[in-house]
Design a protein around this motif. Structure first.
Motif, short mmCIF file in Angstrom:
data_model
loop_
_atom_site.label_atom_id
_atom_site.label_comp_id
_atom_site.label_asym_id
_atom_site.label_seq_id
_atom_site.Cartn_x
_atom_site.Cartn_y
_atom_site.Cartn_z
N THR A 121 0.82 -1.21 0.00
CA THR A 121 0.00 0.00 0.00
C THR A 121 0.85 1.26 0.00
O THR A 121 0.35 2.37 0.19
CB THR A 121 -0.93 0.02 1.22
N VAL A 122 2.15 1.12 -0.23
CA VAL A 122 3.06 2.27 -0.24
C VAL A 122 2.71 3.19 -1.41
O VAL A 122 2.34 2.73 -2.49
CB VAL A 122 4.52 1.79 -0.36
N ASP A 123 2.81 4.50 -1.19
CA ASP A 123 2.58 5.47 -2.26
C ASP A 123 3.75 5.42 -3.25
O ASP A 123 4.90 5.62 -2.86
CB ASP A 123 2.45 6.88 -1.68
N ALA A 124 3.45 5.14 -4.52
CA ALA A 124 4.50 4.90 -5.51
C ALA A 124 5.38 6.13 -5.72
O ALA A 124 6.61 6.03 -5.72
CB ALA A 124 3.87 4.47 -6.84
N GLU A 125 4.77 7.29 -5.91
CA GLU A 125 5.57 8.49 -6.16
C GLU A 125 6.43 8.84 -4.96
O GLU A 125 7.61 9.18 -5.11
CB GLU A 125 4.67 9.67 -6.52
N GLN A 126 5.85 8.75 -3.77
CA GLN A 126 6.62 9.08 -2.58
C GLN A 126 7.80 8.12 -2.40
O GLN A 126 8.89 8.53 -2.00
CB GLN A 126 5.72 9.05 -1.35
N ALA A 127 7.58 6.83 -2.72
CA ALA A 127 8.66 5.85 -2.59
C ALA A 127 9.82 6.18 -3.51
O ALA A 127 10.99 6.10 -3.13
CB ALA A 127 8.12 4.45 -2.90
N ILE A 128 9.51 6.58 -4.75
CA ILE A 128 10.57 6.93 -5.70
C ILE A 128 11.28 8.20 -5.27
O ILE A 128 12.52 8.29 -5.32
CB ILE A 128 9.98 7.08 -7.12
N ARG A 129 10.52 9.19 -4.83
CA ARG A 129 11.13 10.46 -4.39
C ARG A 129 12.04 10.24 -3.18
O ARG A 129 13.12 10.83 -3.09
CB ARG A 129 10.05 11.49 -4.07
N GLU A 130 11.61 9.41 -2.24
CA GLU A 130 12.45 9.13 -1.08
C GLU A 130 13.72 8.41 -1.50
O GLU A 130 14.80 8.69 -0.98
CB GLU A 130 11.65 8.30 -0.07
N PHE A 131 13.60 7.48 -2.44
CA PHE A 131 14.78 6.76 -2.92
C PHE A 131 15.78 7.72 -3.57
O PHE A 131 16.98 7.64 -3.35
CB PHE A 131 14.36 5.68 -3.91
N LEU A 132 15.26 8.65 -4.37
CA LEU A 132 16.12 9.62 -5.07
C LEU A 132 16.51 10.80 -4.18
O LEU A 132 17.30 11.65 -4.60
CB LEU A 132 15.41 10.15 -6.32
N GLU A 133 15.93 10.85 -2.96
CA GLU A 133 16.17 11.96 -2.03
C GLU A 133 15.81 13.28 -2.69
O GLU A 133 16.54 14.27 -2.59
CB GLU A 133 17.62 11.95 -1.53
N GLN A 134 14.67 13.28 -3.37
CA GLN A 134 14.17 14.49 -4.00
C GLN A 134 12.68 14.60 -3.67
O GLN A 134 11.82 14.19 -4.45
CB GLN A 134 14.39 14.45 -5.52
N GLU A 135 12.41 15.14 -2.49
CA GLU A 135 11.05 15.17 -1.98
C GLU A 135 10.16 16.15 -2.74
O GLU A 135 8.94 15.97 -2.76
CB GLU A 135 11.05 15.55 -0.49
N GLU A 136 10.76 17.18 -3.32
CA GLU A 136 9.94 18.22 -3.95
C GLU A 136 10.45 18.52 -5.35
O GLU A 136 11.59 18.20 -5.71
CB GLU A 136 9.96 19.51 -3.11
N GLY A 137 9.60 19.18 -6.12
CA GLY A 137 9.99 19.67 -7.43
C GLY A 137 9.92 18.61 -8.51
O GLY A 137 9.71 17.42 -8.25
#
Length: 416
Positions: A121-137
């Protein structure tokens, strides 16, 4: 290379098996084992699995075993073979070409389907952003696609091809997986054979330098312009575009423009507001929506309470931000009091009592404290003026505006 067991004072060879002899299937066993520990075949490169059996393209019925993403936002095609590795490099090259134009939103959708398939149930976009360490933009995937080929053995024609392709600037790796059975347990000896570990550091350094140069060139092409927003006598300086549009939307709402009208003015952007019932603070708003919303302005001072509902505005804006701003300003009554010229170069900068006071070439004044902008600047300027015995009035007895008082404060600090 053979695997040995130390038996007393001798070495006892452990017979190599094949995955077929051990009854292990390519997808059901090998692939699923690798996907849960992708680091085993991507040593030294932080990698996450985006999708399994990926094949979302038109005119092709083949699927990528594992589609991954590395820490540099490069897509990674992983192809696995149980035994016969012949021609797998050609297949992987076709797949790499097909996904080379993948956008971030497409990667998010692929990961969403993958997470759904494994019951997450993890949020897909948030998981990718956290992996890339790019939370915004905005996130731009690299144009470079890496390839990892994993098999029990590689024929000479494949290794020769891979070495030649790497010399042309591609990034292909061959990882050898050789199974052994010991006391009913299956052990897999995993070794990267191309590039050889001894030579990899040099080859990767050369490749990374080329990538950094390309990334630097792309960064120079991005529009990083900041803006000084003036609304009547008030000025907010050095705003990035996403904060600029927020402040203009806030002014539009203050002047009676509805959130629906604002959303309709930028139909290409999609969901620019999220909302919940009640006049809520940040914590209450996040509880109402089921958790943090990092892609929206949810701080107490950034929320909008309108007609018994609380609204938060989107943070993420792309190349059409200025078009959106123009459309929203057209909705605002008496919009001629609003201007947002690009921020100019710094003309002068001083420090006093822990505050940085900065004057731009266009006369705009900025105040920072511990690296964060202080807005509005006037209260701090008045306080500093009193410390410095600077008058708050001009020669006609009228109160100085922000630019005038800022200039006087800077002058007084310079005089000290």
């Amino acid at each position: 290379m053979a695997l040995y067991e130390i038996a007393g004072e001798s070495l006892k060879p452990v017979a190599q098996k094949t995955f077929t002899e051990l009854g292990l299937l390519e997808r059901a066993n090998i692939q699923r084992a690798v996907r849960t520990h992708i680091a085993a075949i991507t040593p030294g490169v932080k990698t996450m699995v985006l999708a399994e059996e990926f094949g979302d393209w038109v005119g092709a019925n083949r699927r990528i075993d594992l589609l991954c993403l590395d820490e540099k936002a490069q897509l990674v095609v992983v192809e696995l073979k149980r035994e016969d590795a012949a021609h797998m490099e050609l297949q992987a090259l076709r797949y790499a070409a097909m996904i080379s134009t993948m956008r971030f939103d497409q990667a998010v959708e692929a990961h969403r389907k993958y997470l759904l398939s494994i019951g997450s149930t993890v949020d897909a976009e948030q998981a990718i952003r956290e992996f890339l360490e790019q939370e915004e933009g905005p996130v731009a995937l690299s144009e470079t696609v890496r390839i990892v080929l994993a098999a029990s053995d590689f024929p000479q024609e494949l290794t020769t091809t891979v070495l030649w392709l790497n010399k042309q600037g591609l990034d292909l790796r061959c990882v050898q997986m050789r199974p052994h059975e010991i006391d009913g347990r299956v052990l897999v000896d995993i070794q990267q054979v191309i590039p050889l570990p001894a030579a990899e550091q040099y080859q990767v350094a050369v490749r990374e330098k080329t990538m950094e140069q390309a990334a630097a060139a792309r960064a120079q092409e991005r529009d990083m312009t900041r803006y000084d927003l003036s609304i009547g006598d008030a000025t907010l300086t050095n705003l990035p575009k996403r904060r600029l549009i927020y402040e203009i939307v806030a002014e539009a709402i203050r002047r009676g423009v509805s959130v629906n009208s604002i959303a309709d003015a930028v139909p290409w952007r999609g969901k620019i507001f999220i909302s919940a019932d009640g006049d809520l603070n940040e914590q209450e708003f996040e509880v109402a929506l089921g958790g943090e919303m990092p892609r929206y302005y949810t701080a107490d001072n950034d929320l909008f309470q309108i007609g018994g509902r609380t609204y938060a505005f989107a943070k993420q804006w792309g190349a059409q931000t200025l078009d959106a701003i123009s459309n929203i300003i057209n909705l605002i009554p008496n919009a001629d009091t609003i201007s947002y010229p690009p921020t100019t170069a710094v003309a002068d900068e001083v420090t006093r009592s822990g505050y940085v006071i900065r004057q731009r070439e266009n006369g705009a004044i900025e105040v920072e404290h511990q690296g964060s902008p202080v807005q509005p600047a006037m209260p701090i300027l008045r306080h500093l003026a009193q410390e410095l015995n600077v008058s708050l009035l001009n020669g006609n007895g009228n109160e100085l505006n922000t630019r005038q008082l800022g200039a006087q404060v800077i002058g007084a600090i310079r005089a000290l």
